[in-house]
Design a protein around this motif. Structure first.
Motif, PDB file in Angstrom:
ATOM      1  N   ALA A   1       0.850  -1.188   0.000  1.00 24.63           N
ATOM      2  CA  ALA A   1       0.000   0.000   0.000  1.00 24.63           C
ATOM      3  C   ALA A   1       0.886   1.239   0.000  1.00 24.63           C
ATOM      4  O   ALA A   1       2.098   1.163   0.193  1.00 24.63           O
ATOM      5  CB  ALA A   1      -0.904  -0.008   1.226  1.00 24.63           C
ATOM      6  N   ARG A   2       0.228   2.370  -0.236  1.00 26.91           N
ATOM      7  CA  ARG A   2       0.928   3.651  -0.168  1.00 26.91           C
ATOM      8  C   ARG A   2       0.261   4.459   0.943  1.00 26.91           C
ATOM      9  O   ARG A   2      -0.936   4.694   0.917  1.00 26.91           O
ATOM     10  CB  ARG A   2       0.816   4.396  -1.492  1.00 26.91           C
ATOM     11  N   GLY A   3       1.059   4.848   1.918  1.00 23.66           N
ATOM     12  CA  GLY A   3       0.556   5.672   3.002  1.00 23.66           C
ATOM     13  C   GLY A   3       0.659   7.140   2.637  1.00 23.66           C
ATOM     14  O   GLY A   3       1.577   7.538   1.911  1.00 23.66           O
ATOM     15  N   ASP A   4      -0.267   7.954   3.137  1.00 22.01           N
ATOM     16  CA  ASP A   4      -0.261   9.380   2.804  1.00 22.01           C
ATOM     17  C   ASP A   4       0.944  10.104   3.417  1.00 22.01           C
ATOM     18  O   ASP A   4       1.319  11.171   2.936  1.00 22.01           O
ATOM     19  CB  ASP A   4      -1.577  10.047   3.223  1.00 22.01           C
ATOM     20  N   LYS A   5       1.559   9.526   4.457  1.00 20.87           N
ATOM     21  CA  LYS A   5       2.716  10.172   5.091  1.00 20.87           C
ATOM     22  C   LYS A   5       4.023   9.429   4.856  1.00 20.87           C
ATOM     23  O   LYS A   5       5.058  10.051   4.657  1.00 20.87           O
ATOM     24  CB  LYS A   5       2.481  10.305   6.596  1.00 20.87           C
TER      25      LYS A   5
ATOM     26  N   GLU B   1      -8.472 -13.474   5.059  1.00 19.65           N
ATOM     27  CA  GLU B   1      -8.870 -12.248   5.754  1.00 19.65           C
ATOM     28  C   GLU B   1      -8.793 -11.035   4.820  1.00 19.65           C
ATOM     29  O   GLU B   1      -8.163 -11.085   3.770  1.00 19.65           O
ATOM     30  CB  GLU B   1      -7.966 -12.002   6.962  1.00 19.65           C
ATOM     31  N   GLU B   2      -9.417  -9.952   5.271  1.00 19.50           N
ATOM     32  CA  GLU B   2      -9.358  -8.682   4.548  1.00 19.50           C
ATOM     33  C   GLU B   2      -8.532  -7.698   5.371  1.00 19.50           C
ATOM     34  O   GLU B   2      -8.649  -7.662   6.597  1.00 19.50           O
ATOM     35  CB  GLU B   2     -10.761  -8.105   4.347  1.00 19.50           C
ATOM     36  N   LEU B   3      -7.746  -6.892   4.696  1.00 15.83           N
ATOM     37  CA  LEU B   3      -6.970  -5.854   5.363  1.00 15.83           C
ATOM     38  C   LEU B   3      -7.917  -4.748   5.813  1.00 15.83           C
ATOM     39  O   LEU B   3      -8.714  -4.239   5.022  1.00 15.83           O
ATOM     40  CB  LEU B   3      -5.919  -5.283   4.412  1.00 15.83           C
ATOM     41  N   ASP B   4      -7.839  -4.382   7.085  1.00 11.08           N
ATOM     42  CA  ASP B   4      -8.600  -3.253   7.607  1.00 11.08           C
ATOM     43  C   ASP B   4      -7.736  -2.011   7.358  1.00 11.08           C
ATOM     44  O   ASP B   4      -6.698  -1.830   8.000  1.00 11.08           O
ATOM     45  CB  ASP B   4      -8.867  -3.449   9.099  1.00 11.08           C
ATOM     46  N   LEU B   5      -8.152  -1.180   6.409  1.00  8.94           N
ATOM     47  CA  LEU B   5      -7.332  -0.030   6.005  1.00  8.94           C
ATOM     48  C   LEU B   5      -7.127   0.974   7.134  1.00  8.94           C
ATOM     49  O   LEU B   5      -6.078   1.603   7.215  1.00  8.94           O
ATOM     50  CB  LEU B   5      -7.926   0.642   4.766  1.00  8.94           C
ATOM     51  N   LYS B   6      -8.114   1.111   8.010  1.00 10.57           N
ATOM     52  CA  LYS B   6      -7.954   2.027   9.157  1.00 10.57           C
ATOM     53  C   LYS B   6      -6.892   1.508  10.120  1.00 10.57           C
ATOM     54  O   LYS B   6      -6.027   2.255  10.579  1.00 10.57           O
ATOM     55  CB  LYS B   6      -9.281   2.212   9.885  1.00 10.57           C
ATOM     56  N   LYS B   7      -6.943   0.213  10.428  1.00  8.63           N
ATOM     57  CA  LYS B   7      -5.929  -0.385  11.305  1.00  8.63           C
ATOM     58  C   LYS B   7      -4.552  -0.321  10.644  1.00  8.63           C
ATOM     59  O   LYS B   7      -3.542  -0.061  11.309  1.00  8.63           O
ATOM     60  CB  LYS B   7      -6.272  -1.846  11.623  1.00  8.63           C
ATOM     61  N   ALA B   8      -4.513  -0.564   9.334  1.00  5.28           N
ATOM     62  CA  ALA B   8      -3.244  -0.526   8.600  1.00  5.28           C
ATOM     63  C   ALA B   8      -2.653   0.885   8.631  1.00  5.28           C
ATOM     64  O   ALA B   8      -1.447   1.060   8.834  1.00  5.28           O
ATOM     65  CB  ALA B   8      -3.460  -0.984   7.157  1.00  5.28           C
TER      66      ALA B   8
ATOM     67  N   ASN C   1       0.118   6.449   9.415  1.00  5.88           N
ATOM     68  CA  ASN C   1      -0.459   7.230   8.326  1.00  5.88           C
ATOM     69  C   ASN C   1      -1.878   7.616   8.710  1.00  5.88           C
ATOM     70  O   ASN C   1      -2.489   6.981   9.563  1.00  5.88           O
ATOM     71  CB  ASN C   1      -0.499   6.384   7.043  1.00  5.88           C
ATOM     72  N   LYS C   2      -2.386   8.671   8.037  1.00  7.09           N
ATOM     73  CA  LYS C   2      -3.808   8.996   8.207  1.00  7.09           C
ATOM     74  C   LYS C   2      -4.639   8.058   7.354  1.00  7.09           C
ATOM     75  O   LYS C   2      -5.744   7.682   7.714  1.00  7.09           O
ATOM     76  CB  LYS C   2      -4.067  10.452   7.781  1.00  7.09           C
ATOM     77  N   SER C   3      -4.079   7.698   6.189  1.00 12.08           N
ATOM     78  CA  SER C   3      -4.771   6.766   5.302  1.00 12.08           C
ATOM     79  C   SER C   3      -3.753   5.967   4.502  1.00 12.08           C
ATOM     80  O   SER C   3      -2.629   6.421   4.277  1.00 12.08           O
ATOM     81  CB  SER C   3      -5.706   7.523   4.347  1.00 12.08           C
ATOM     82  N   VAL C   4      -4.160   4.769   4.090  1.00 14.75           N
ATOM     83  CA  VAL C   4      -3.358   3.946   3.179  1.00 14.75           C
ATOM     84  C   VAL C   4      -4.264   3.464   2.069  1.00 14.75           C
ATOM     85  O   VAL C   4      -5.461   3.243   2.273  1.00 14.75           O
ATOM     86  CB  VAL C   4      -2.689   2.734   3.879  1.00 14.75           C
ATOM     87  N   GLU C   5      -3.682   3.336   0.908  1.00  9.79           N
ATOM     88  CA  GLU C   5      -4.426   2.872  -0.259  1.00  9.79           C
ATOM     89  C   GLU C   5      -3.623   1.744  -0.893  1.00  9.79           C
ATOM     90  O   GLU C   5      -2.409   1.883  -1.103  1.00  9.79           O
ATOM     91  CB  GLU C   5      -4.559   4.041  -1.237  1.00  9.79           C
ATOM     92  N   LEU C   6      -4.291   0.617  -1.164  1.00  9.47           N
ATOM     93  CA  LEU C   6      -3.583  -0.501  -1.780  1.00  9.47           C
ATOM     94  C   LEU C   6      -3.023  -0.084  -3.133  1.00  9.47           C
ATOM     95  O   LEU C   6      -3.653   0.662  -3.879  1.00  9.47           O
ATOM     96  CB  LEU C   6      -4.508  -1.710  -1.941  1.00  9.47           C
ATOM     97  N   LEU C   7      -1.843  -0.585  -3.409  1.00  9.72           N
ATOM     98  CA  LEU C   7      -1.166  -0.280  -4.664  1.00  9.72           C
ATOM     99  C   LEU C   7      -1.924  -0.926  -5.817  1.00  9.72           C
ATOM    100  O   LEU C   7      -2.379  -2.076  -5.704  1.00  9.72           O
ATOM    101  CB  LEU C   7       0.244  -0.865  -4.584  1.00  9.72           C
TER     102      LEU C   7
END
Length: 160
Positions: free
Chosen positions: A55-59, A71-78, A84-90
């Motif tokens: 993923a790419r983190g905003d920070k 399982e599914e990745l919990d983006l908030k926990k990640a 980071n404030k947010s992460v987005e899968l690559l």
């Protein structure tokens, strides 16, 4: 299961660090890229086979997460775990240029660069887990603590 598989970068790096691992290979179709297929094919429970997500983190920029295949990745926990404030899968098209690996063959070991790596804390429950060996159809069975130390990772709660 065949030992006649060509050494991958991930295997060479583990060899260099003297970290023992077992190689398990399996047949797959292009439609079989789901981690649960890999788990079924190598005969291991889903909770012991880990998929590698980038993923790419905003920070922080790129970050790596290893979670059980069903399982599914919990983006908030990640995001929280990786500061980071947010992460987005690559996007899949960015995986190879960023990591050196393709979808279905992405290993937490031996990426082009060292990225912050987080492994779901459930890995601690097992003596051995499987991660991609760096190519489709190849899984490496390794001790999770040794893997964690090698990738300079951290155990965290990552799943939904």
């Amino acid at each position: 299961m065949s030992s006649g598989v060509k050494k991958t970068n991930a295997m060479r790096m583990l060899d260099g660090a003297k970290i023992p691992y077992e190689v398990r290979t399996y047949e797959f179709e292009e439609t079989d890229l789901a981690g649960v297929h890999a788990a079924d094919a190598v005969g291991m429970p889903y909770e012991t086979v880990f998929k590698t997500l980038v993923a790419r983190g905003d920070k922080t920029g790129f970050v790596v997460f290893c979670i059980p295949v069903a399982e599914e990745l919990d983006l908030k926990k990640a995001a929280r775990a990786s500061k980071n404030k947010s992460v987005e899968l690559l996007h899949v098209k960015d995986l190879l240029p960023t990591t050196g690996y393709i979808r279905g063959g992405c290993s937490p070991v031996g990426m082009k660069k060292e990225f912050p790596t987080y492994i779901d804390e459930t890995a601690m429950l097992f003596d051995a887990i499987a991660v991609s060996g760096g190519m489709r159809g190849v899984q490496l069975i390794v001790n999770p603590d040794q893997l964690l130390g090698f990738v300079k990772g951290e155990y965290v709660d990552l799943t939904a």
